[in-house]
Design a protein around this motif. Structure first.
Motif, PDB file in Angstrom:
ATOM      1  N   LEU A 108     -49.151   8.039   4.222  1.00  0.00           N
ATOM      2  CA  LEU A 108     -47.906   8.328   3.591  1.00  0.00           C
ATOM      3  C   LEU A 108     -47.335   9.409   3.568  1.00  0.00           C
ATOM      4  N   LEU A 132     -43.972   3.604   4.884  1.00  0.00           N
ATOM      5  CA  LEU A 132     -43.930   3.954   3.153  1.00  0.00           C
ATOM      6  C   LEU A 132     -44.025   2.698   3.220  1.00  0.00           C
ATOM      7  N   ASP A 133     -44.172   1.065   3.818  1.00  0.00           N
ATOM      8  CA  ASP A 133     -44.261  -0.219   2.977  1.00  0.00           C
ATOM      9  C   ASP A 133     -45.537  -0.476   3.748  1.00  0.00           C
ATOM     10  N   SER A 152     -48.665   1.300   3.757  1.00  0.00           N
ATOM     11  CA  SER A 152     -48.755   2.693   2.764  1.00  0.00           C
ATOM     12  C   SER A 152     -49.101   1.613   1.273  1.00  0.00           C
ATOM     13  N   ALA A 153     -47.683   0.972   1.064  1.00  0.00           N
ATOM     14  CA  ALA A 153     -47.145   0.474  -0.604  1.00  0.00           C
ATOM     15  C   ALA A 153     -48.344  -0.413  -0.444  1.00  0.00           C
ATOM     16  N   GLU A 204     -51.015  -1.172  -3.471  1.00  0.00           N
ATOM     17  CA  GLU A 204     -50.472  -2.542  -3.949  1.00  0.00           C
ATOM     18  C   GLU A 204     -52.829  -3.470  -4.036  1.00  0.00           C
ATOM     19  N   LEU A 263     -49.179   4.040  -5.487  1.00  0.00           N
ATOM     20  CA  LEU A 263     -48.068   2.788  -5.109  1.00  0.00           C
ATOM     21  C   LEU A 263     -46.997   3.396  -5.295  1.00  0.00           C
ATOM     22  N   ALA A 272     -45.337   5.487  -3.029  1.00  0.00           N
ATOM     23  CA  ALA A 272     -45.184   5.689  -2.116  1.00  0.00           C
ATOM     24  C   ALA A 272     -43.452   4.683  -2.388  1.00  0.00           C
ATOM     25  N   ARG A 273     -43.605   3.879  -3.641  1.00  0.00           N
ATOM     26  CA  ARG A 273     -42.451   3.536  -4.323  1.00  0.00           C
ATOM     27  C   ARG A 273     -41.050   4.434  -4.621  1.00  0.00           C
ATOM     28  N   THR A 332     -39.642   5.186  -0.517  1.00  0.00           N
ATOM     29  CA  THR A 332     -39.208   4.860  -1.022  1.00  0.00           C
ATOM     30  C   THR A 332     -37.919   4.735  -1.272  1.00  0.00           C
TER      31      THR A 332
END
Length: 712
Positions: free
Chosen positions: A666, A682-683, A685-686, A690, A698, A701-702, A705
């Motif tokens: 991240l 980013l995807d 790490s998310a 999760e 989380l 990270a979102r 994004t």
């Protein structure tokens, strides 16, 4: 004081508000609007010298309509700019406005910031000269003209407290080096500011006695007693009274009294990690000895000096003191001290790589200590045996053999808490070591089964904690929580001075899950234990690292920096274990970098690199890499930062630590330029957050994004 730089704004807040620009001092009369000064003061005190516009409005016009307050703010900002730089062509050269108000970090020097940085350097180096430099920067209490302003009160109290603590710490260093006049001067400054500062009063009593000024020592006791009664209605602490009686009863034997007090000073410096000061005190104590007990006491002091040299990895100097101690006791009947000297010899032997001889010496020392020594003596030898087993690569079977043997002792033995606290430190090496971390879980389960079978509850508490730590780092958080909670329960039943580590790990787990309230509760439990733990230097670094991580996860780097500074103050008192403190370094580098403080970030990036070089493993190297990534951000080197964070992520993955790997991915994405590869980071790490249940990470990270998508 640093040299003047052309065009640099120098803002002094300690002892009163003063501003200069280059060589031009700004007279107080040039500030026509009081709140124009207040804006500069607020920004000078703010982390990174920046505040949101709404924050400034709340500070200066709390009851005013927002539009009216905004008009007032524009007026005072214009006034402040004119005072700082009357040139109409460069009005925003020093004070920049927008959604944020900020002072230009490249051209602004603030004495408070310089004092805090110097204090941290002094505490990290333990150098008396560095302490003197930091103390010189404190030119008086913060903004005495604003002492009743809400925004100044808390900061003034904190700075004043830190200044007095620095003086006490400086006095300790000077006292150990026999600079008694310097120590007296520092302590008198503390007492002048705070007459009921008992720690300073006690130290002043001792220093006067060491300098041969016994009458002054007794006068200080009477002054302190009267001040405590008058101001607080209390009597001095029992330790204060014991020192007074020691000084009073030693009036007829000044050299012996001085030697005894210097030995106490050396012991205090040894505990705090000031090994040079400890050696100086022990050597000075030897020189003061007279009378029939000189040989016995000299042997003890030589042994302690040898131990301090060994802590500095100076085996040659330690050897000369050990030979002196052994010679002084040759033919004498003091089996307890001979056992202690043999334990020191065992430490010397392993330090020069003679492990078989070290093992034999330690085992002989243990046998003698169990018959002639104290519980502390036995615990010290057990620690030495643990180190020797560790150095030989046999810590795990050695610990299990120890549990087999200690199972017959019973959990009422007070030495067990200290012994297993020390094993927690060695366990840290296994949790983070390549080729070791993969097998810690199975080893912890086997150790737990053995401890249960033997009825050794201290060993059970240790094993539950080690198992919980392994599961925590692997990302198996529900299992980890149960193990760590069981460990805290056992420690609570056994020993109030042990068990800070499972509380710290529970706090770390709460931070990772995003529960700061629970984390704060766990940290309070751990810190309460650390205050009284005989191995506090292993606990404090971990506790403060967790508190700093929580502040960073809450996006509050200023609070993280405050935690780091508190950690430095604690280190000055209790000392520091590099491996146990390792996580604090990248957290500190990240916090300082977030505030644009390159100097602060550099200090801790270098500390992280030292650990990485000394204890090579993927995890510790990852910490060094992430600290370097934070440092690169202060140089606006986004590409370099991204590569460092990605390197750290790969290393953490190799060490089987999914949370830290995802966190570094991240950070790499946030440092990057928003290319497709960053979106993948980013995807990734998310997804990891999760799966772990790291809800706050989380969300971060979102959020990143979403922000990236909004700019495309």
């Amino acid at each position: 004081m640093t040299a003047l730089v052309e065009g640099e704004v120098r803002i002094r807040l300690l002892g009163g508000f003063r501003v200069s620009v280059g060589s031009r001092d700004i007279p107080d009369g040039e500030w026509r609007l009081r709140k124009a000064k207040a804006v500069v003061k607020l920004l000078a005190l703010a982390p990174g010298h920046r505040l949101q516009r709404e924050q400034v409005l709340d500070y200066l016009w709390p009851g005013l309509d927002p539009d009216a307050a905004g008009g007032q703010l524009r007026k005072v900002v214009h006034e402040a700019r004119l005072v700082l730089d009357p040139s109409l062509s460069a009005l925003d050269r020093y004070l920049i406005s927008g959604e944020q108000l900020r002072l230009d970090p490249e051209s602004t020097w603030v004495d408070v910031e310089a004092f805090e940085a110097a204090a941290m350097r002094a505490r990290r180096t333990g150098d008396p000269a560095a302490y003197a430099a930091a103390i010189r920067l404190y030119d008086g209490d913060l903004l005495p003209e604003d002492r009743y302003e809400d925004w100044a009160i808390t900061r003034e109290e904190s700075l004043r407290s830190d200044f007095l603590a620095l003086l006490v710490e400086q006095a300790r260093l000077l006292e150990a080096r026999a600079n008694f006049d310097g120590a007296v001067s520092a302590l008198k400054r503390v007492i002048a500011a705070d007459p009921v500062h008992e720690e300073a009063g006690v130290a002043l009593m001792r220093v006067h006695a060491l300098a041969g000024r016994r009458h002054e020592a007794m006068q200080e006791h009477e002054r302190l007693r009267a001040a405590l009664d008058r101001e607080l209605g209390i009597e001095p602490d029992p330790a204060t009274e014991r020192l007074f009686e020691q000084i009073r009863s030693g009036l007829s034997s000044e050299p012996e009294l001085a030697s005894e007090l210097l030995e106490q000073v050396g012991g205090l410096r040894l505990v705090s990690g000031d090994f040079q000061g400890a050696i100086a005190a022990f050597v000075a104590a030897i020189a003061r000895l007279r009378g029939s007990s000189a040989n016995h006491r000299s042997a003890r002091l030589h042994r302690k000096a040898a131990q301090a040299h060994l802590m500095m990895q100076d085996a040659a100097a330690a050897e000369s003191h050990l030979r002196a101690a052994e010679g002084l006791l040759a033919g004498r009947k003091d089996e307890a001290e001979k056992a202690r000297i043999m334990e020191a010899r065992a430490n010397w032997l392993w330090s020069v790589g003679r492990y078989d001889e070290a093992q034999s010496a330690a085992e002989a020392s243990l046998a003698a200590a169990e018959v002639h020594g104290t519980g502390e003596d036995v615990a010290a030898v057990q620690e030495t045996l643990a180190i020797i087993c560790h150095m030989r690569g046999a810590w795990r079977p050695g610990l299990q053999a120890e549990i087999e043997r200690l199972g017959d002792v019973g959990d009422e033995d007070p030495r067990l808490g200290r012994i297993f606290e020390f094993h927690c430190c060695i366990g840290e090496y296994h949790l983070y070591g390549d080729g070791l971390c993969e097998t810690v879980e199975d080893y912890a389960r086997g150790t737990l089964a053995l401890a249960i079978d033997r009825g050794a509850r201290h060993a059970q508490a240790f094993a539950w904690c080690l198992l919980g730590e392994s599961l925590l780092l692997q990302g198996r958080w529900d299992e980890a929580a149960g193990c760590l909670e069981r460990s805290t329960e056992l420690y609570a039943e056994l020993d109030a001075r042990s068990g800070a580590l499972p509380w710290q790990r529970l706090a770390e787990l709460a931070v990772m899950r995003g529960d700061s309230i629970a984390a704060a509760t766990y940290l309070r439990h751990g810190m309460a234990i650390a205050v009284v733990s005989p191995l506090a230097r292993h606990a404090w670094g971990r506790l403060y690292a967790t508190a700093a991580l929580d502040a960073l996860e809450r996006r509050d780097p200023a609070e993280a920096v405050r935690v780091v500074r508190s950690a430095a103050a604690t280190t000055a008192r209790y000392g520091e274990c590099p491996t146990c403190t390792a996580l604090l370094y990248p957290m500190a580098a990240e916090a300082f970098a977030a505030l644009g403080d390159r100097a602060g970030a550099t200090v801790f990036a270098q500390a992280a690199e030292r650990v990485g070089r000394s204890f090579q493993s993927s995890a510790w190297t990852a910490m060094a890499e992430s600290a370097r990534g934070s440092l690169a951000l202060t140089d606006a080197d986004a590409g370099g930062a991204r590569e460092r964070f990605l390197s750290a992520a790969r290393l953490y993955e190799r060490a089987h630590q999914p949370f830290w790997s995802a966190r570094c991915r991240l950070q790499a994405a946030l440092a990057g330029a928003g290319c497709p590869a960053d979106r993948h980071l980013l995807d990734d790490s998310a997804i990891a957050f999760e799966q772990l249940g790291a809800l706050r990470a989380l969300a971060a990270a979102r959020r990143a994004t979403s922000e990236r998508q909004g700019t495309e």
